[in-house]
Design a protein around this motif. Structure first.
Motif, PDB file in Angstrom:
ATOM      1  N   UNK A 181      50.413  31.216  27.417  1.00 54.56           N
ATOM      2  CA  UNK A 181      48.997  31.504  27.610  1.00 54.56           C
ATOM      3  C   UNK A 181      48.871  33.027  27.614  1.00 54.56           C
ATOM      4  N   UNK A 182      47.934  33.530  26.850  1.00 55.99           N
ATOM      5  CA  UNK A 182      47.781  34.981  26.713  1.00 55.99           C
ATOM      6  C   UNK A 182      46.459  35.425  27.335  1.00 55.99           C
ATOM      7  N   UNK A 183      46.552  36.256  28.357  1.00 56.97           N
ATOM      8  CA  UNK A 183      45.329  36.763  28.997  1.00 56.97           C
ATOM      9  C   UNK A 183      44.777  37.919  28.171  1.00 56.97           C
ATOM     10  N   UNK A 184      43.490  37.808  27.792  1.00 58.40           N
ATOM     11  CA  UNK A 184      42.869  38.825  26.927  1.00 58.40           C
ATOM     12  C   UNK A 184      41.634  39.415  27.616  1.00 58.40           C
ATOM     13  N   UNK A 185      41.164  40.533  27.057  1.00 61.67           N
ATOM     14  CA  UNK A 185      39.926  41.184  27.521  1.00 61.67           C
ATOM     15  C   UNK A 185      39.980  41.517  29.018  1.00 61.67           C
ATOM     16  N   UNK A 186      41.141  41.989  29.440  1.00 58.14           N
ATOM     17  CA  UNK A 186      41.342  42.312  30.852  1.00 58.14           C
ATOM     18  C   UNK A 186      40.781  43.698  31.163  1.00 58.14           C
ATOM     19  N   UNK A 187      40.025  43.784  32.229  1.00 59.77           N
ATOM     20  CA  UNK A 187      39.483  45.069  32.675  1.00 59.77           C
ATOM     21  C   UNK A 187      39.907  45.279  34.122  1.00 59.77           C
ATOM     22  N   UNK A 188      40.857  46.207  34.316  1.00 52.26           N
ATOM     23  CA  UNK A 188      41.461  46.418  35.644  1.00 52.26           C
ATOM     24  C   UNK A 188      40.423  46.785  36.704  1.00 52.26           C
ATOM     25  N   UNK A 189      39.261  47.320  36.262  1.00 54.55           N
ATOM     26  CA  UNK A 189      38.255  47.778  37.249  1.00 54.55           C
ATOM     27  C   UNK A 189      37.470  46.609  37.842  1.00 54.55           C
ATOM     28  N   UNK A 190      37.531  45.460  37.164  1.00 49.95           N
ATOM     29  CA  UNK A 190      36.714  44.330  37.621  1.00 49.95           C
ATOM     30  C   UNK A 190      37.503  43.391  38.520  1.00 49.95           C
ATOM     31  N   UNK A 191      36.926  43.113  39.671  1.00 51.46           N
ATOM     32  CA  UNK A 191      37.593  42.196  40.596  1.00 51.46           C
ATOM     33  C   UNK A 191      37.775  40.827  39.938  1.00 51.46           C
ATOM     34  N   UNK A 193      38.257  40.069  36.761  1.00 53.10           N
ATOM     35  CA  UNK A 193      39.411  40.074  35.850  1.00 53.10           C
ATOM     36  C   UNK A 193      40.699  39.811  36.625  1.00 53.10           C
ATOM     37  N   UNK A 194      40.839  40.502  37.756  1.00 54.87           N
ATOM     38  CA  UNK A 194      42.058  40.353  38.564  1.00 54.87           C
ATOM     39  C   UNK A 194      42.165  38.959  39.173  1.00 54.87           C
ATOM     40  N   UNK A 195      41.010  38.402  39.554  1.00 54.96           N
ATOM     41  CA  UNK A 195      41.018  37.041  40.111  1.00 54.96           C
ATOM     42  C   UNK A 195      41.465  36.025  39.060  1.00 54.96           C
ATOM     43  N   UNK A 196      40.952  36.179  37.840  1.00 53.76           N
ATOM     44  CA  UNK A 196      41.322  35.247  36.761  1.00 53.76           C
ATOM     45  C   UNK A 196      42.826  35.337  36.489  1.00 53.76           C
ATOM     46  N   UNK A 197      43.352  36.571  36.424  1.00 54.97           N
ATOM     47  CA  UNK A 197      44.793  36.759  36.193  1.00 54.97           C
ATOM     48  C   UNK A 197      45.594  36.037  37.279  1.00 54.97           C
ATOM     49  N   UNK A 198      45.200  36.251  38.534  1.00 58.77           N
ATOM     50  CA  UNK A 198      45.913  35.603  39.653  1.00 58.77           C
ATOM     51  C   UNK A 198      45.863  34.085  39.546  1.00 58.77           C
ATOM     52  N   UNK A 199      44.669  33.584  39.233  1.00 57.97           N
ATOM     53  CA  UNK A 199      44.469  32.137  39.161  1.00 57.97           C
ATOM     54  C   UNK A 199      45.311  31.512  38.046  1.00 57.97           C
ATOM     55  N   UNK A 200      45.272  32.134  36.871  1.00 54.77           N
ATOM     56  CA  UNK A 200      46.030  31.597  35.725  1.00 54.77           C
ATOM     57  C   UNK A 200      47.536  31.674  36.014  1.00 54.77           C
ATOM     58  N   UNK A 201      47.984  32.809  36.563  1.00 58.21           N
ATOM     59  CA  UNK A 201      49.418  32.944  36.868  1.00 58.21           C
ATOM     60  C   UNK A 201      49.847  31.953  37.953  1.00 58.21           C
ATOM     61  N   UNK A 202      48.956  31.717  38.915  1.00 59.46           N
ATOM     62  CA  UNK A 202      49.261  30.788  40.002  1.00 59.46           C
ATOM     63  C   UNK A 202      49.394  29.352  39.469  1.00 59.46           C
ATOM     64  N   UNK A 203      48.459  28.948  38.598  1.00 60.29           N
ATOM     65  CA  UNK A 203      48.457  27.577  38.064  1.00 60.29           C
ATOM     66  C   UNK A 203      49.558  27.334  37.047  1.00 60.29           C
ATOM     67  N   UNK A 204      49.835  28.365  36.211  1.00 57.28           N
ATOM     68  CA  UNK A 204      50.699  28.115  35.042  1.00 57.28           C
ATOM     69  C   UNK A 204      52.013  28.890  35.041  1.00 57.28           C
ATOM     70  N   UNK A 205      52.263  29.685  36.086  1.00 57.92           N
ATOM     71  CA  UNK A 205      53.523  30.434  36.262  1.00 57.92           C
ATOM     72  C   UNK A 205      54.132  30.951  34.975  1.00 57.92           C
ATOM     73  N   UNK A 206      55.288  30.317  34.622  1.00 59.88           N
ATOM     74  CA  UNK A 206      56.109  30.820  33.516  1.00 59.88           C
ATOM     75  C   UNK A 206      55.478  30.629  32.148  1.00 59.88           C
ATOM     76  N   UNK A 207      54.400  29.838  32.098  1.00 60.39           N
ATOM     77  CA  UNK A 207      53.762  29.619  30.798  1.00 60.39           C
ATOM     78  C   UNK A 207      52.925  30.831  30.372  1.00 60.39           C
ATOM     79  N   UNK A 208      52.698  31.760  31.287  1.00 61.60           N
ATOM     80  CA  UNK A 208      51.811  32.903  30.985  1.00 61.60           C
ATOM     81  C   UNK A 208      52.641  34.089  30.475  1.00 61.60           C
ATOM     82  N   UNK A 209      52.216  34.685  29.360  1.00 54.69           N
ATOM     83  CA  UNK A 209      52.903  35.885  28.863  1.00 54.69           C
ATOM     84  C   UNK A 209      52.790  37.006  29.895  1.00 54.69           C
TER      85      UNK A 209
END
Length: 254
Positions: A181-191, A193-209
């Protein structure tokens, strides 16, 4: 033996074509032989590599129809080691034309058999739908990359796509893997964006690039010049992100 990777998500605007073009170019720059197949009637990957869609005579449509071979449809691009099988608006009609054909889900797989060993990677830019075109891509592919934008509705529809992948694995292509799974359109300034990254990594662990594609103006500008990001601005954040993704994929497939 080449590896076929479909880049798929039925949601539009998640960065599928951007990823297809720039990952293909990055793999090419890293000295891998790459073929990009534009399997989207909008033909954005074709125009994004500087090919005039109006002049396309042979492409994915003829491939799925089996009226021409894959070799006949290949066009060399001016990016090192990168070829493309272009698309054209005609491709819209293919779903209707294939409906009553026998083994209609296997048309692309069959068309690619002859050339699979000519390349290190064959990338397929899928249409934003789960129709027959995408089904053909998933049946032909060894693996699938799923781009997910770091925005509010990111995970909406992902379940549906994963179910489609499961049923393709069960019925048409037991070998199909999820490359990542590839996270795209990430904007470090937006809370968010960071929440989505955490959520995807939490749900899918090793499947995330590990590589995350950041929002980058240069990335958005490049296709309007018919160029990939390496050619358009090799020093940009977008180029660094896609080169990093390409290295991750190469290391994974050593």
């Amino acid at each position: 033996m080449g590896k076929i990777i479909a880049i798929a998500n039925q949601k539009g605007g998640v960065g599928k074509t951007t990823t297809s073009i720039n990952l293909a170019a990055s793999l090419g720059v890293l000295e891998k032989k790459v073929l990009l197949i534009d399997a989207d009637p909008q033909a954005n990957a074709t125009s994004g590599l500087g090919i005039n869609v109006e002049t396309v005579e042979l492409g994915t449509y003829q491939l799925l129809e089996h009226s021409h071979t894959a070799r006949e449809a290949i066009i060399k691009t001016d990016t090192p080691n990168l070829d493309i099988i272009p698309s054209h608006i005609d491709l819209v009609a293919i779903e209707i034309e294939l409906v009553d054909k026998d083994k209609r889900e296997y048309m692309l797989k069959k068309a690619l058999q002859d050339i699979k060993n000519d390349y290190d990677f064959i990338l397929i830019d899928c249409a934003p739908s789960l129709g027959l075109l995408t089904l053909n891509a998933l049946t032909a592919a060894d693996a699938v990359i799923i781009p997910i934008q770091c925005e509010y509705f990111a995970l909406e529809g992902l379940g549906k796509l994963l179910n489609t992948i499961k049923s393709v694995q069960k019925i048409h292509n037991p070998e199909l893997d999820i490359e990542g799974l590839l996270l795209t359109m990430y904007d470090a300034r937006l809370r968010l964006s960071n929440q989505v990254v955490e959520e995807v990594q939490h749900h899918f662990n090793n499947m995330v690039f590990q590589t995350i594609i950041q929002r980058n103006v240069r990335l958005s500008e490049a296709p309007s010049y018919g160029e990939n990001i390496i050619k358009y601005d090799a020093s940009s954040k977008g180029a660094a992100n896609y080169l990093s993704l390409a290295k991750e994929i190469i290391n994974k497939n050593v």
